[in-house]
Design a protein around this motif. Structure first.
Motif, short mmCIF file in Angstrom:
data_model
loop_
_atom_site.label_atom_id
_atom_site.label_comp_id
_atom_site.label_asym_id
_atom_site.label_seq_id
_atom_site.Cartn_x
_atom_site.Cartn_y
_atom_site.Cartn_z
N ALA A 116 42.77 59.18 72.53
CA ALA A 116 42.27 57.83 72.82
C ALA A 116 42.97 56.79 71.95
O ALA A 116 43.25 55.67 72.40
CB ALA A 116 40.76 57.78 72.62
N LEU A 117 43.25 57.12 70.71
CA LEU A 117 43.97 56.20 69.83
C LEU A 117 45.39 55.98 70.34
O LEU A 117 45.90 54.85 70.34
CB LEU A 117 44.00 56.75 68.41
N LEU A 118 46.03 57.04 70.79
CA LEU A 118 47.40 56.93 71.31
C LEU A 118 47.45 56.06 72.57
O LEU A 118 48.42 55.35 72.81
CB LEU A 118 47.97 58.32 71.60
N GLU A 119 46.39 56.14 73.36
CA GLU A 119 46.35 55.40 74.62
C GLU A 119 45.75 54.00 74.46
O GLU A 119 45.57 53.29 75.45
CB GLU A 119 45.55 56.20 75.66
N GLY A 120 45.40 53.63 73.24
CA GLY A 120 44.86 52.30 72.99
C GLY A 120 43.41 52.13 73.40
O GLY A 120 42.94 51.00 73.54
N GLU A 121 42.68 53.23 73.56
CA GLU A 121 41.29 53.15 73.97
C GLU A 121 40.32 53.15 72.79
O GLU A 121 39.13 52.93 72.96
CB GLU A 121 40.96 54.31 74.91
N LEU A 122 40.83 53.43 71.59
CA LEU A 122 40.03 53.37 70.36
C LEU A 122 40.81 52.57 69.32
O LEU A 122 42.04 52.53 69.34
CB LEU A 122 39.76 54.77 69.80
N ASP A 123 40.07 51.94 68.41
CA ASP A 123 40.70 51.25 67.29
C ASP A 123 40.68 52.12 66.03
O ASP A 123 41.61 52.06 65.22
CB ASP A 123 39.96 49.94 67.00
N LEU A 124 39.62 52.90 65.86
CA LEU A 124 39.45 53.70 64.65
C LEU A 124 38.80 55.03 65.02
O LEU A 124 37.91 55.08 65.87
CB LEU A 124 38.56 52.96 63.64
N GLY A 125 39.25 56.10 64.38
CA GLY A 125 38.65 57.40 64.61
C GLY A 125 38.15 57.99 63.30
O GLY A 125 38.78 57.81 62.25
N LEU A 126 37.02 58.68 63.35
CA LEU A 126 36.49 59.44 62.21
C LEU A 126 36.71 60.91 62.56
O LEU A 126 35.96 61.47 63.37
CB LEU A 126 35.01 59.14 61.98
N VAL A 127 37.72 61.51 61.97
CA VAL A 127 38.19 62.81 62.43
C VAL A 127 38.38 63.79 61.29
O VAL A 127 38.44 63.42 60.11
CB VAL A 127 39.52 62.67 63.20
N ARG A 128 38.53 65.06 61.67
CA ARG A 128 38.92 66.11 60.73
C ARG A 128 40.44 66.11 60.62
O ARG A 128 41.13 65.60 61.52
CB ARG A 128 38.39 67.47 61.21
N ALA B 59 39.39 58.59 58.18
CA ALA B 59 39.50 57.48 59.13
C ALA B 59 40.97 57.38 59.50
O ALA B 59 41.84 57.38 58.63
CB ALA B 59 39.03 56.18 58.49
N ILE B 60 41.26 57.33 60.80
CA ILE B 60 42.65 57.19 61.23
C ILE B 60 42.75 56.05 62.24
O ILE B 60 41.79 55.74 62.94
CB ILE B 60 43.22 58.49 61.83
N TRP B 61 43.94 55.46 62.30
CA TRP B 61 44.16 54.37 63.25
C TRP B 61 45.64 54.30 63.58
O TRP B 61 46.49 54.79 62.83
CB TRP B 61 43.67 53.04 62.68
N ASN B 62 45.91 53.71 64.73
CA ASN B 62 47.29 53.56 65.19
C ASN B 62 48.02 52.53 64.34
O ASN B 62 47.52 51.42 64.12
CB ASN B 62 47.30 53.13 66.67
N ALA C 6 40.01 42.58 63.67
CA ALA C 6 38.75 43.14 63.16
C ALA C 6 38.99 44.50 62.51
O ALA C 6 38.34 44.85 61.53
CB ALA C 6 37.74 43.26 64.30
N LEU C 7 39.92 45.27 63.05
CA LEU C 7 40.25 46.57 62.45
C LEU C 7 40.83 46.37 61.06
O LEU C 7 40.42 47.03 60.09
CB LEU C 7 41.24 47.33 63.33
N HIS C 8 41.77 45.46 60.93
CA HIS C 8 42.40 45.25 59.63
C HIS C 8 41.41 44.71 58.60
O HIS C 8 41.51 45.01 57.41
CB HIS C 8 43.61 44.32 59.78
N ARG C 9 40.44 43.92 59.06
CA ARG C 9 39.39 43.46 58.14
C ARG C 9 38.52 44.64 57.72
O ARG C 9 38.15 44.76 56.55
CB ARG C 9 38.53 42.40 58.85
N LEU C 10 38.23 45.54 58.64
CA LEU C 10 37.42 46.71 58.32
C LEU C 10 38.13 47.61 57.31
O LEU C 10 37.50 48.19 56.42
CB LEU C 10 37.12 47.51 59.59
N LEU C 11 39.44 47.73 57.44
CA LEU C 11 40.19 48.61 56.54
C LEU C 11 40.04 48.19 55.08
O LEU C 11 40.19 49.02 54.18
CB LEU C 11 41.66 48.63 56.94
#
Length: 322
Positions: free
Chosen positions: A136-148, A271-274, A281-286
């Motif tokens: 989803a991150l690769l396809e632009g459908e998510l801004d941030l992922g909480l992943v292993r 936390a990962i992001w493209n 808003a993503l960059h502010r969250l970071l």
């Protein structure tokens, strides 16, 4: 097409129902105001006002246009500030993916941070396994992922948010619950085990078999979610290897015990992001993520559980009192 100035002028005339008072409010003379309203009516092709030498009144079309004109003017006045807030990352939408396990550990503190610092940012949550979040991150459908940590570090920026040990979950009346030392692989030799699925929960499965010599004959259930594992333990179906944060589930009848050989970083949440994301808003969250990296909020949330004989770690083990 009519202009915003014409709409504003009409609103004042409609409120005053008197061209003289309206012109005074607008700090202009009456003749140009009358021409503005006439031009507006010609543009729209309808009469907005009934007027003679004695009175001014709204036509039905004028009353309808007044309501819409007010909305238009308000929206136009808000637009510049909205654009500035979005550019600064103070408003907008964040699409956040999370795994089921992160849903009861770090997701709550993260959402509280977002709500406190970015109250005007809408958060769109999607529960997905790590592989689905990566796609989803690769396809632009998510801004941030909480992943292993099962992602390509060359493709994504990341930050470690939480590291914790694996523990052994057993029923409170299980013989291992009385141990005053960490549980070893030998202690689990003949214990029925509830294991993570090697396909749907590969990360946890790999960490578990690295620490424990799992014999196939001892595996009584294979599941993909930590919540399901702990529920099966509570029902007396066996023991399970779960992350320390499983105590947050608060299921009665379960004891979490330290596992020998499991370090404080046995399992991680990132936390990962493209890298190419342009969402302000993503960059502010970071900027907020370092606050959560130590896991201090998580430990504060679980303090009461750790002192409970059920769903708490063995208080005799130093590792459980980090």
């Amino acid at each position: 097409m009519f202009t915003l100035d014409q709409a504003r002028n009409f609103i004042v005339v409609a409120e005053e129902l008197h061209f003289g008072r309206a012109a005074e409010r607008l700090r202009m003379t009456q003749p140009p105001l009358s021409r503005q309203i006439q031009k507006l009516e010609r543009t729209l092709g309808v009469e907005l006002l009934e007027r003679d030498n004695r009175h001014v009144a709204l036509t039905p079309a004028g009353a309808a246009f007044l309501a819409e004109a007010r909305k238009l003017v308000v929206a136009a006045e808000r637009a510049p500030e909205t654009a500035r807030r979005i550019a600064a990352g103070r408003t907008g939408t964040l699409r956040v993916g999370f795994t089921a396990a992160s849903g009861f550990s770090l997701l709550g503190p993260l959402l509280r941070e977002i709500d406190a610092v970015l109250p005007d940012v809408d958060v769109d949550l999607q529960e997905l396994v790590t592989s689905q979040q990566v796609q989803a991150l690769l396809e632009g459908e998510l801004d941030l992922g909480l992943v292993r940590p099962l992602f390509d570090a060359e493709l994504f920026e990341s930050r470690l948010l939480l590291a914790e040990p694996l523990c052994v979950a057993v029923p409170v009346d299980h013989r291992l619950a009385g141990l005053e030392r960490p549980v070893t692989s030998a202690d689990l030799k003949d214990v029925p085990l509830i294991m993570h699925s090697p396909t749907d929960a590969r990360y946890f499965y790999d960490q578990a078999v690295r620490l424990v010599d799992v014999e196939h004959r001892n595996v009584v259930q294979t599941v993909s979610q930590v919540l399901t594992m702990v529920a099966l333990v509570a029902a007396g179906h066996g023991a399970a290897l779960v992350p320390e944060s499983a105590r947050l589930l608060g299921l009665p009848g379960v004891r979490l015990l330290p596992l020998a050989g499991s370090t404080s970083r046995a399992v991680e949440l990132h936390a990962i992001w493209n890298r190419e994301s342009a969402n302000p808003a993503l960059h502010r969250l970071l900027e907020l993520l370092p606050r959560l990296r130590s896991g201090a909020t998580l430990r504060a949330d679980t303090r009461s559980a750790s002192n409970d004989p059920e769903m708490g770690l063995d208080e005799h083990d130093p590792a459980s009192l980090r």
